[in-house]
Design a protein around this motif. Structure first.
Motif, PDB file in Angstrom:
ATOM      1  N   LEU A 106       0.836  -1.206   0.000  1.00  0.00           N
ATOM      2  CA  LEU A 106       0.000   0.000   0.000  1.00  0.00           C
ATOM      3  C   LEU A 106       0.868   1.252   0.000  1.00  0.00           C
ATOM      4  O   LEU A 106       0.645   2.187  -0.761  1.00  0.00           O
ATOM      5  N   HIS A 107       1.893   1.274   0.852  1.00  0.00           N
ATOM      6  CA  HIS A 107       2.779   2.442   0.939  1.00  0.00           C
ATOM      7  C   HIS A 107       3.607   2.628  -0.329  1.00  0.00           C
ATOM      8  O   HIS A 107       3.963   3.757  -0.675  1.00  0.00           O
ATOM      9  N   ALA A 108       3.913   1.536  -1.025  1.00  0.00           N
ATOM     10  CA  ALA A 108       4.709   1.631  -2.257  1.00  0.00           C
ATOM     11  C   ALA A 108       3.918   2.271  -3.399  1.00  0.00           C
ATOM     12  O   ALA A 108       4.507   2.784  -4.343  1.00  0.00           O
ATOM     13  N   ASP A 109       2.594   2.259  -3.307  1.00  0.00           N
ATOM     14  CA  ASP A 109       1.755   2.868  -4.349  1.00  0.00           C
ATOM     15  C   ASP A 109       1.643   4.362  -4.039  1.00  0.00           C
ATOM     16  O   ASP A 109       0.769   4.800  -3.301  1.00  0.00           O
ATOM     17  N   THR A 110       2.535   5.134  -4.622  1.00  0.00           N
ATOM     18  CA  THR A 110       2.591   6.566  -4.325  1.00  0.00           C
ATOM     19  C   THR A 110       1.325   7.301  -4.764  1.00  0.00           C
ATOM     20  O   THR A 110       0.918   8.268  -4.117  1.00  0.00           O
ATOM     21  N   ILE A 111       0.685   6.816  -5.824  1.00  0.00           N
ATOM     22  CA  ILE A 111      -0.564   7.449  -6.269  1.00  0.00           C
ATOM     23  C   ILE A 111      -1.654   7.231  -5.235  1.00  0.00           C
ATOM     24  O   ILE A 111      -2.392   8.156  -4.883  1.00  0.00           O
ATOM     25  N   LEU A 112      -1.766   5.996  -4.727  1.00  0.00           N
ATOM     26  CA  LEU A 112      -2.760   5.714  -3.691  1.00  0.00           C
ATOM     27  C   LEU A 112      -2.510   6.568  -2.451  1.00  0.00           C
ATOM     28  O   LEU A 112      -3.449   7.180  -1.917  1.00  0.00           O
TER      29      LEU A 112
END
Length: 188
Positions: A106-112
C-alpha cells in the motif's frame, strides 16, 4: 419516543441514499435496501459487491450516523489483522507479518498514498480475517448528526469534490489487495 427514533432512522436512510446518489455517474443507480444499506447497479468489475452501510455512534445527548463504503473480498490468505490509515500512513494491529507485507505494498503505491492524503476521511480500515478482507472507507460527511434534547437532526453534506477521489482510492486499494492475495506485485 418510538416516533422520534423512526424519524431519525428515516432521516438517516435519506442521508445515506442522498450521499450514495452522488456516486451514480460512476457506479450506477443507488438503491436503499430494507436494512438501510445501499447497493449500486453498475459497479466496475474491481468494485463488485461494494455497498454503502450505516454505522451509528451514540453519545450522551445525541450522536452521529456515518456512511461507510464497504467492500468485501475472499482472498487466498489466512490469518487476521487490522490495518488503519492515520496521519498519512497505514498501521497494523494483529498478525503483523501478513499486515506488514500488505502495508508495504500500500505504501509503495505513491498514487494511492497521495490520493488518500487528499481525502477528508473519517476513517479507513482494512481487516483481514479467515480468508476474507473487508475495506471500510468512511468519508467525512454524508451522514447524519442528531441531538436528543432538543430533538434535532441534520444531514452532514458530502463534499462533491471528493467523489472521484474516493472512487479512485477504493479501486486502487482493491487492486492492491487482489494482487497481493494472488502474489502479484502492482505498484505503478
Amino acid at each position: 419516543m418510538f416516533r422520534s427514533r423512526q424519524k431519525r432512522v428515516n432521516a438517516a436512510n435519506a442521508a445515506i441514499l442522498q450521499t450514495s446518489r452522488l456516486f451514480s455517474p460512476l457506479w450506477g443507480d443507488a438503491e436503499l435496501t430494507e436494512s438501510g444499506d445501499v447497493r449500486f447497479s453498475d459497479l466496475p468489475g474491481t468494485l463488485q459487491g461494494l455497498t454503502a452501510i450505516q454505522t451509528w455512534q451514540r453519545q450522551l445527548l445525541g450522536g452521529t450516523m456515518s456512511v461507510n463504503l464497504c467492500l468485501e473480498r475472499e482472498i487466498q490468505l489466512t490469518g487476521s489483522c487490522s490495518l488503519r490509515f492515520r496521519s498519512g500512513r497505514f498501521g497494523c494491529k494483529g498478525n503483523c507479518q501478513i499486515g506488514q507485507h500488505l502495508i508495504d505494498r500500500l505504501h509503495a503505491d505513491t498514487i494511492l498514498m497521495a490520493t488518500l492524503r487528499d481525502l477528508d476521511l473519517g476513517g479507513l480500515t482494512i481487516t483481514l480475517t479467515g480468508g476474507k478482507v473487508t475495506v471500510m472507507l468512511t468519508p467525512y460527511g454524508g451522514g447524519l448528526a442528531f441531538l436528543g434534547m432538543p430533538p434535532l437532526q441534520y444531514p452532514v453534506a458530502f463534499p462533491r469534490d471528493q467523489i472521484k477521489t474516493t472512487a479512485r482510492a477504493l479501486e486502487r486499494i482493491e487492486r492492491i489487495i487482489s494482487s497481493y492475495s494472488a502474489g502479484i506485485n502492482v505498484t505503478h
